[in-house]
Motif scaffolding. Structure first.
Motif, PDB file in Angstrom:
ATOM      1  N   UNK A  90       0.901  -1.255   0.112  1.00 50.73           N
ATOM      2  CA  UNK A  90      -0.118   0.110   0.023  1.00 50.73           C
ATOM      3  C   UNK A  90       0.902   1.170   0.024  1.00 50.73           C
ATOM      4  N   UNK A  91       0.275   2.381  -0.232  1.00 49.00           N
ATOM      5  CA  UNK A  91       0.873   3.782  -0.240  1.00 49.00           C
ATOM      6  C   UNK A  91       0.875   4.198   1.028  1.00 49.00           C
ATOM      7  N   UNK A  92       1.809   5.073   1.578  1.00 52.37           N
ATOM      8  CA  UNK A  92       1.878   5.743   2.835  1.00 52.37           C
ATOM      9  C   UNK A  92       0.497   6.152   3.210  1.00 52.37           C
ATOM     10  N   UNK A  93      -0.452   6.590   2.187  1.00 50.67           N
ATOM     11  CA  UNK A  93      -1.659   7.218   2.499  1.00 50.67           C
ATOM     12  C   UNK A  93      -2.673   6.108   3.076  1.00 50.67           C
ATOM     13  N   UNK A  94      -2.364   4.758   2.847  1.00 56.39           N
ATOM     14  CA  UNK A  94      -3.094   3.765   3.227  1.00 56.39           C
ATOM     15  C   UNK A  94      -3.654   3.103   1.915  1.00 56.39           C
ATOM     16  N   UNK A  95      -3.637   3.621   0.814  1.00 54.09           N
ATOM     17  CA  UNK A  95      -4.386   3.086  -0.213  1.00 54.09           C
ATOM     18  C   UNK A  95      -3.670   1.992  -0.612  1.00 54.09           C
ATOM     19  N   UNK A  96      -4.347   0.673  -0.889  1.00 56.73           N
ATOM     20  CA  UNK A  96      -3.799  -0.511  -1.497  1.00 56.73           C
ATOM     21  C   UNK A  96      -3.496  -0.676  -2.763  1.00 56.73           C
ATOM     22  N   UNK A  97      -2.299  -1.004  -2.880  1.00 53.01           N
ATOM     23  CA  UNK A  97      -1.994  -1.290  -4.471  1.00 53.01           C
ATOM     24  C   UNK A  97      -2.159  -2.710  -4.897  1.00 53.01           C
ATOM     25  N   UNK A  98      -1.883  -3.595  -3.930  1.00 54.32           N
ATOM     26  CA  UNK A  98      -2.062  -5.309  -4.303  1.00 54.32           C
ATOM     27  C   UNK A  98      -2.186  -5.881  -3.009  1.00 54.32           C
ATOM     28  N   UNK A 104      10.074 -16.130  10.706  1.00 54.72           N
ATOM     29  CA  UNK A 104       9.630 -17.548  10.779  1.00 54.72           C
ATOM     30  C   UNK A 104       8.108 -17.750  10.629  1.00 54.72           C
ATOM     31  N   UNK A 105       7.650 -18.881  10.477  1.00 50.37           N
ATOM     32  CA  UNK A 105       6.282 -19.207  10.296  1.00 50.37           C
ATOM     33  C   UNK A 105       5.291 -18.568  11.581  1.00 50.37           C
ATOM     34  N   UNK A 106       4.477 -17.925  11.173  1.00 55.16           N
ATOM     35  CA  UNK A 106       3.393 -17.187  12.206  1.00 55.16           C
ATOM     36  C   UNK A 106       3.851 -15.628  12.422  1.00 55.16           C
ATOM     37  N   UNK A 107       5.019 -15.180  12.018  1.00 56.70           N
ATOM     38  CA  UNK A 107       5.413 -13.789  11.916  1.00 56.70           C
ATOM     39  C   UNK A 107       4.645 -13.007  10.897  1.00 56.70           C
ATOM     40  N   UNK A 108       4.352 -11.712  11.643  1.00 55.52           N
ATOM     41  CA  UNK A 108       3.634 -10.642  10.655  1.00 55.52           C
ATOM     42  C   UNK A 108       4.241  -9.519  10.969  1.00 55.52           C
ATOM     43  N   UNK A 109       4.499  -8.681  10.031  1.00 53.15           N
ATOM     44  CA  UNK A 109       5.335  -7.513   9.924  1.00 53.15           C
ATOM     45  C   UNK A 109       5.065  -6.222   8.913  1.00 53.15           C
ATOM     46  N   UNK A 110       4.963  -5.061   9.225  1.00 51.47           N
ATOM     47  CA  UNK A 110       4.689  -4.037   8.381  1.00 51.47           C
ATOM     48  C   UNK A 110       6.065  -3.398   7.982  1.00 51.47           C
ATOM     49  N   UNK A 111       6.566  -3.411   6.956  1.00 49.38           N
ATOM     50  CA  UNK A 111       7.628  -2.425   6.540  1.00 49.38           C
ATOM     51  C   UNK A 111       7.484  -1.467   5.771  1.00 49.38           C
ATOM     52  N   UNK A 112       8.160  -0.352   5.830  1.00 44.46           N
ATOM     53  CA  UNK A 112       8.296   0.820   5.131  1.00 44.46           C
ATOM     54  C   UNK A 112       9.406   0.600   3.985  1.00 44.46           C
ATOM     55  N   UNK A 113       9.050   0.520   2.874  1.00 44.46           N
ATOM     56  CA  UNK A 113       9.845   0.389   1.629  1.00 44.46           C
ATOM     57  C   UNK A 113      10.274   1.569   1.049  1.00 44.46           C
ATOM     58  N   UNK A 114      11.520   2.205   0.846  1.00 44.97           N
ATOM     59  CA  UNK A 114      11.835   3.494   0.460  1.00 44.97           C
ATOM     60  C   UNK A 114      11.868   3.061  -1.028  1.00 44.97           C
ATOM     61  N   UNK A 115      11.666   4.126  -1.933  1.00 46.79           N
ATOM     62  CA  UNK A 115      11.803   3.827  -3.530  1.00 46.79           C
ATOM     63  C   UNK A 115      13.051   3.063  -3.854  1.00 46.79           C
ATOM     64  N   UNK A 116      14.188   3.359  -3.325  1.00 44.66           N
ATOM     65  CA  UNK A 116      15.401   2.693  -3.827  1.00 44.66           C
ATOM     66  C   UNK A 116      15.334   1.433  -3.441  1.00 44.66           C
ATOM     67  N   UNK A 117      14.594   0.672  -2.802  1.00 41.37           N
ATOM     68  CA  UNK A 117      14.523  -0.608  -2.125  1.00 41.37           C
ATOM     69  C   UNK A 117      13.261  -1.139  -2.958  1.00 41.37           C
ATOM     70  N   UNK A 118      12.319  -0.496  -3.661  1.00 48.61           N
ATOM     71  CA  UNK A 118      10.970  -0.962  -4.219  1.00 48.61           C
ATOM     72  C   UNK A 118      11.081  -0.759  -5.697  1.00 48.61           C
ATOM     73  N   UNK A 119      10.565   0.178  -6.263  1.00 46.72           N
ATOM     74  CA  UNK A 119      10.172   0.462  -7.598  1.00 46.72           C
ATOM     75  C   UNK A 119      11.260   1.299  -8.363  1.00 46.72           C
TER      76      UNK A 119
END
Length: 151
Positions: free
Chosen positions: A21-29, A58-73
Motif C-alpha cells: 500500500x501507499x503511505x496514505x493507506x491506499x492498497x495497491x496489491x 519464521x512461520x507465524x510472524x507478521x510485520x509491516x515494513x516501510x520500503x523506500x523507492x530505492x528498495x522498491x520500484x
C-alpha cells in the motif's frame, strides 16, 4: 506434513500473504483473504528490497515494513519518458492522460507505458513503473518456511 521452524534465508521457500500500500493507506496489491503465494528466495519473484526484509522471519510472524523507492520500484528516470509520433498509434485510438498502452520491448516482451501528454503530432509516454519514486508499505504474514530443495 513435516513442520519446519526455519527462518527465511537463502535456500528457503516461503509461503506468505502480503499487501502493498501507499503511505496514505491506499492498497495497491494484496492476497490477504486468499491462498498464500510461495516462492524460493532469490528466484526473482520478489524484488530484492522486499525479499531482504523477510530474512529472519519464521512461520507465524507478521510485520509491516516501510520500503523506500530505492528498495522498491526505484526513482523515476527521465530517460524512460519517450516522445512518439502520433501516427504510431491507431488512428481511432482515443488518447487520454493516464491511459496505459502495451508496447513491445527490444527483447520481444511487453512493456506498459502511460500517456502523460499528447497533441496532434506527438504523444509523450512514461515507461517508469507507476510506483517509481513512491515509498510503499509492505505488510507480510509468513505461513511456512521450508528448505527450497523440497520442491
Amino acid at each position: 506434513m513435516t513442520e519446519f521452524n526455519v527462518p527465511v534465508s537463502e535456500g528457503t521457500r516461503v509461503f506468505l500473504n502480503f499487501s502493498v500500500s501507499l503511505e496514505d493507506g491506499s492498497e495497491v496489491d494484496t492476497n490477504f483473504g486468499g491462498d498464500p503465494v510461495d516462492f524460493s528466495i532469490g528466484d526473482g519473484s520478489l524484488l530484492p528490497g522486499f525479499e531482504r526484509r523477510l530474512f529472519g522471519m519464521v512461520a507465524g510472524d507478521r510485520q509491516m515494513f516501510e520500503v523506500l523507492p530505492e528498495d522498491a520500484f526505484g526513482q523515476p528516470n527521465e530517460n524512460n519518458v519517450q516522445r512518439m509520433q502520433r501516427d504510431q498509434f491507431d488512428e481511432d485510438a482515443e488518447l487520454e492522460i493516464g491511459l496505459v498502452f502495451s508496447f513491445a520491448d527490444a527483447a520481444g516482451g511487453e512493456l506498459p507505458g502511460m500517456v502523460i501528454a499528447f497533441d496532434d503530432d506527438e504523444v509523450t509516454v512514461d515507461f517508469n513503473h507507476p510506483l517509481a519514486g513512491r515509498t510503499v508499505m509492505f505488510d507480510v504474514l509468513i505461513h511456512r518456511v521450508e528448505p527450497a530443495e523440497l520442491h
